[in-house]
Design a protein around this motif. Structure first.
Motif, PDB file in Angstrom:
ATOM      1  N   ALA A   8      30.363  48.945  44.908  1.00 51.69           N
ATOM      2  CA  ALA A   8      29.296  48.188  45.012  1.00 51.69           C
ATOM      3  C   ALA A   8      28.886  46.874  43.948  1.00 51.69           C
ATOM      4  CB  ALA A   8      28.645  49.897  43.774  1.00 51.69           C
ATOM      5  N   ASN A   9      29.477  46.449  43.114  1.00 54.20           N
ATOM      6  CA  ASN A   9      29.697  45.888  41.974  1.00 54.20           C
ATOM      7  C   ASN A   9      30.178  44.747  43.291  1.00 54.20           C
ATOM      8  OD1 ASN A   9      28.760  46.657  39.832  1.00 54.20           O
ATOM      9  ND2 ASN A   9      31.588  46.679  38.835  1.00 54.20           N
ATOM     10  N   PHE A  10      30.985  44.297  43.765  1.00 55.68           N
ATOM     11  CA  PHE A  10      31.164  43.519  45.447  1.00 55.68           C
ATOM     12  C   PHE A  10      30.156  43.584  45.874  1.00 55.68           C
ATOM     13  CE2 PHE A  10      33.358  42.518  49.671  1.00 55.68           C
ATOM     14  CZ  PHE A  10      33.657  41.257  49.091  1.00 55.68           C
ATOM     15  N   GLN A  25      42.928  47.930  39.802  1.00 53.36           N
ATOM     16  CA  GLN A  25      41.612  48.696  40.030  1.00 53.36           C
ATOM     17  C   GLN A  25      40.703  47.762  41.105  1.00 53.36           C
ATOM     18  OE1 GLN A  25      39.727  50.433  36.532  1.00 53.36           O
ATOM     19  NE2 GLN A  25      40.705  48.986  35.385  1.00 53.36           N
ATOM     20  N   PHE A  26      40.026  46.592  40.948  1.00 51.98           N
ATOM     21  CA  PHE A  26      39.396  45.837  42.554  1.00 51.98           C
ATOM     22  C   PHE A  26      40.355  46.273  43.526  1.00 51.98           C
ATOM     23  CE2 PHE A  26      37.968  42.940  39.064  1.00 51.98           C
ATOM     24  CZ  PHE A  26      36.472  42.848  39.019  1.00 51.98           C
ATOM     25  N   ASP A  27      41.473  46.023  43.536  1.00 52.02           N
ATOM     26  CA  ASP A  27      42.196  45.789  44.904  1.00 52.02           C
ATOM     27  C   ASP A  27      41.988  47.320  44.965  1.00 52.02           C
ATOM     28  OD1 ASP A  27      43.598  44.671  46.013  1.00 52.02           O
ATOM     29  OD2 ASP A  27      45.651  45.823  45.926  1.00 52.02           O
ATOM     30  N   ASP A  28      42.301  48.437  44.377  1.00 49.62           N
ATOM     31  CA  ASP A  28      41.701  50.488  44.697  1.00 49.62           C
ATOM     32  C   ASP A  28      40.878  50.229  45.372  1.00 49.62           C
ATOM     33  OD1 ASP A  28      45.004  50.493  44.458  1.00 49.62           O
ATOM     34  OD2 ASP A  28      44.617  52.046  42.825  1.00 49.62           O
ATOM     35  N   GLY A  29      39.473  49.633  44.836  1.00 46.60           N
ATOM     36  CA  GLY A  29      38.359  50.229  44.537  1.00 46.60           C
ATOM     37  C   GLY A  29      38.267  49.407  46.183  1.00 46.60           C
ATOM     38  N   LEU A  30      38.499  48.301  46.252  1.00 44.56           N
ATOM     39  CA  LEU A  30      37.904  47.652  47.646  1.00 44.56           C
ATOM     40  C   LEU A  30      38.528  48.322  49.270  1.00 44.56           C
ATOM     41  CD1 LEU A  30      38.212  43.832  46.417  1.00 44.56           C
ATOM     42  CD2 LEU A  30      35.884  45.094  47.195  1.00 44.56           C
ATOM     43  N   LEU A  36      40.165  36.975  29.954  1.00 44.08           N
ATOM     44  CA  LEU A  36      39.606  37.194  31.058  1.00 44.08           C
ATOM     45  C   LEU A  36      38.057  36.248  30.831  1.00 44.08           C
ATOM     46  CD1 LEU A  36      40.582  40.764  32.571  1.00 44.08           C
ATOM     47  CD2 LEU A  36      40.989  38.655  33.103  1.00 44.08           C
ATOM     48  N   LEU A  37      37.158  37.072  29.848  1.00 47.05           N
ATOM     49  CA  LEU A  37      36.581  36.241  29.866  1.00 47.05           C
ATOM     50  C   LEU A  37      36.689  34.336  29.997  1.00 47.05           C
ATOM     51  CD1 LEU A  37      33.043  36.580  29.540  1.00 47.05           C
ATOM     52  CD2 LEU A  37      33.897  37.438  26.807  1.00 47.05           C
ATOM     53  N   LEU A  38      37.022  34.456  28.913  1.00 43.36           N
ATOM     54  CA  LEU A  38      37.468  32.590  28.585  1.00 43.36           C
ATOM     55  C   LEU A  38      38.037  32.409  30.229  1.00 43.36           C
ATOM     56  CD1 LEU A  38      39.333  30.803  25.865  1.00 43.36           C
ATOM     57  CD2 LEU A  38      40.114  30.215  28.312  1.00 43.36           C
ATOM     58  N   LEU A  39      39.471  32.115  30.547  1.00 44.80           N
ATOM     59  CA  LEU A  39      40.101  32.386  32.133  1.00 44.80           C
ATOM     60  C   LEU A  39      38.788  32.726  33.773  1.00 44.80           C
ATOM     61  CD1 LEU A  39      42.821  34.241  32.215  1.00 44.80           C
ATOM     62  CD2 LEU A  39      42.781  32.148  31.867  1.00 44.80           C
ATOM     63  N   ALA A  40      37.475  32.985  33.065  1.00 43.77           N
ATOM     64  CA  ALA A  40      36.484  33.217  33.906  1.00 43.77           C
ATOM     65  C   ALA A  40      35.670  31.487  33.487  1.00 43.77           C
ATOM     66  CB  ALA A  40      35.319  34.808  33.798  1.00 43.77           C
ATOM     67  N   ILE A  41      34.922  31.887  32.552  1.00 41.38           N
ATOM     68  CA  ILE A  41      34.465  30.474  32.148  1.00 41.38           C
ATOM     69  C   ILE A  41      35.063  28.575  32.849  1.00 41.38           C
ATOM     70  CG2 ILE A  41      33.253  29.317  29.704  1.00 41.38           C
ATOM     71  CD1 ILE A  41      32.998  32.103  29.158  1.00 41.38           C
ATOM     72  N   THR A  42      36.372  29.156  32.313  1.00 44.77           N
ATOM     73  CA  THR A  42      37.599  27.770  32.570  1.00 44.77           C
ATOM     74  C   THR A  42      37.066  27.739  34.202  1.00 44.77           C
ATOM     75  OG1 THR A  42      38.684  28.568  31.318  1.00 44.77           O
ATOM     76  CG2 THR A  42      39.613  27.278  32.306  1.00 44.77           C
ATOM     77  N   ALA A  46      35.615  39.433  37.961  1.00 40.28           N
ATOM     78  CA  ALA A  46      35.326  39.362  39.365  1.00 40.28           C
ATOM     79  C   ALA A  46      35.297  37.838  39.917  1.00 40.28           C
ATOM     80  CB  ALA A  46      33.788  40.172  39.671  1.00 40.28           C
ATOM     81  N   TRP A  47      35.372  37.017  38.943  1.00 43.32           N
ATOM     82  CA  TRP A  47      35.023  35.142  39.138  1.00 43.32           C
ATOM     83  C   TRP A  47      36.069  35.241  39.310  1.00 43.32           C
ATOM     84  CZ3 TRP A  47      30.685  32.682  39.798  1.00 43.32           C
ATOM     85  CH2 TRP A  47      29.375  32.892  39.493  1.00 43.32           C
ATOM     86  N   LEU A  48      37.418  35.878  38.780  1.00 48.04           N
ATOM     87  CA  LEU A  48      38.179  35.442  38.994  1.00 48.04           C
ATOM     88  C   LEU A  48      38.939  35.582  40.457  1.00 48.04           C
ATOM     89  CD1 LEU A  48      39.896  35.946  35.180  1.00 48.04           C
ATOM     90  CD2 LEU A  48      39.261  33.458  36.390  1.00 48.04           C
TER      91      LEU A  48
END
Length: 391
Positions: A167-169, A124-129, A250-256, A204-206
């Motif tokens: 927009a988020n990016f 989803q990130f890829d296609d949007g960007l 995903l949330l835990l990976l970003a905090i890691t 997004a952090w990842l």
């Protein structure tokens, strides 16, 4: 099996062998959703290798050839079927180096909550960007103008053609630059508050390349400081309950990732603090306010020096530090306690991170946009995979 296990997936199966099946990946709030081609083939599992059978080499070549995103999924039939996934670009590379009758993948390519979260967010990130690439490039001069302002909050209507991802990016990249500019010349290490509450927001952090650059810049800026950097999240129990396990991962990976960069993280469960601004606070001096998550503007930034406001931010941080669900004197202890709060089995997570880390995230799914990278994820997998599984 895919649609039953992950409600954000829908499969559309073609009635013709000449037309690809399609896999729709649905966003919840921050992500826009997209569709990718998919092909299912029988597979066998021998040791640590999944062998995807190629019954019709010409049909597989036709599936792998187009430039659009696609996934090849091997189906290993047993009491409970197992799926092994690889994107079409990687499948082309793997296929060129093996015999034509089968395609070999590491068993780490197992499609489960960990790997589903990766491809669900990345695609989803890829296609949007990619859809917004030209528009984002055209906006760079405008960003430089806004950076000179102490306060700004451009409406989404100023760039109506951008996807939510675009927009988020843009908001995320601008907020990072705003904070670094406001901290320039201040020697005291700041304390951060972050507004992400779900894996969809935190992913997004990842993936965003500028996020890793931002964390690295902060670490370099305050190397040797007497007090370590710290960052607080507010993640209420209700948000945890609303999120599926792949999103909580995903949330835990970003905090890691933040802990890897030397940032101590606290997680507050009290929903009364859900609407606190994102900020970087330098005690007694200023707060660089930077919101791009859960805001109607593309970004909303400010530079605050009023003592009453600074005191409010300081009180919120104190509450997070006193009542954090992340307990322990080292990253492993804190992350283990976070996994418990997020209801993620620690032993399973560490084992799967080790397996994926050995082959690399890009062997499963790789970005196409220049704004994305797998480097941060690989660092996270190497770190978590090196920890003790325990119970």
């Amino acid at each position: 099996m895919i649609t039953e296990r992950w409600p954000t997936s829908r499969l559309f199966l073609s009635a013709s062998a000449d037309v690809s099946d399609f896999w729709e990946l649905c966003g919840r709030q921050a992500l826009d959703g997209t569709t990718t081609a998919v092909r299912f083939s029988p597979a066998t599992l021998r040791g640590t290798t999944a062998h995807i059978e190629v019954a019709d080499a010409e049909a597989l070549e036709q599936f792998l050839r187009p430039a659009r995103r696609g996934f090849l999924v091997g189906v290993f039939e047993q009491n409970e079927p197992q799926l092994f996934v690889v994107d079409a670009g990687n499948a082309r590379r793997v296929r060129s180096s093996h015999e034509r009758s089968s395609l070999h993948l590491p068993a780490a390519h197992l499609l489960d909550d960990l790997t589903y979260g990766l491809l669900w967010s990345l695609v989803q990130f890829d296609d949007g960007l990619l859809a917004d690439d030209w528009a984002l490039d055209q906006e760079q001069p405008t960003l430089n103008t806004y950076l000179s302002l102490l306060r700004s909050a451009p409406s989404r209507m100023t760039l109506p053609d951008l996807t939510n991802i675009g927009a988020n990016f843009l908001g995320s990249a601008f907020c990072a630059q705003h904070i670094l500019r406001r901290l320039d010349g201040l020697s005291d290490p700041p304390v951060f508050w972050t507004r992400e509450q779900t894996g969809e927001q935190a992913a997004a952090w990842l993936w965003f390349r500028h996020k890793s650059d931002y964390l690295a810049a902060l670490s370099a800026l305050y190397t040797g400081a007497a007090d370590p950097l710290s960052r607080a999240f507010c993640i209420p129990e209700a948000e945890v309950a609303r999120s599926d396990r792949y999103e909580r991962i995903l949330l835990l990976l970003a905090i890691t990732l933040m802990e890897i960069h030397g940032i101590r993280v606290d997680v507050l469960a009290d929903p009364e603090f859900s609407e606190v601004d994102g900020f970087a606070l330098v005690w007694g001096k200023l707060a660089a306010v930077a919101n791009w998550v859960r805001t109607e503007a593309i970004w909303a930034v400010d530079t605050v020096t009023q003592r009453s406001v600074l005191r409010g931010y300081q009180d919120a941080l104190g509450e997070a530090q006193r009542h954090s669900v992340m307990q322990g004197g080292d990253p492993e202890s804190r992350l283990r306690s976070l996994a418990g709060y997020l209801e993620i089995p620690w032993s399973w997570l560490v084992t799967r991170c080790r397996e994926v880390g050995e082959c690399g995230a890009a062997s499963i799914v790789r970005p196409r946009s220049r704004h994305l990278s797998v480097d941060a994820l690989d660092d996270v997998f190497q770190f978590l995979g090196g920890l003790a599984p325990g119970r």
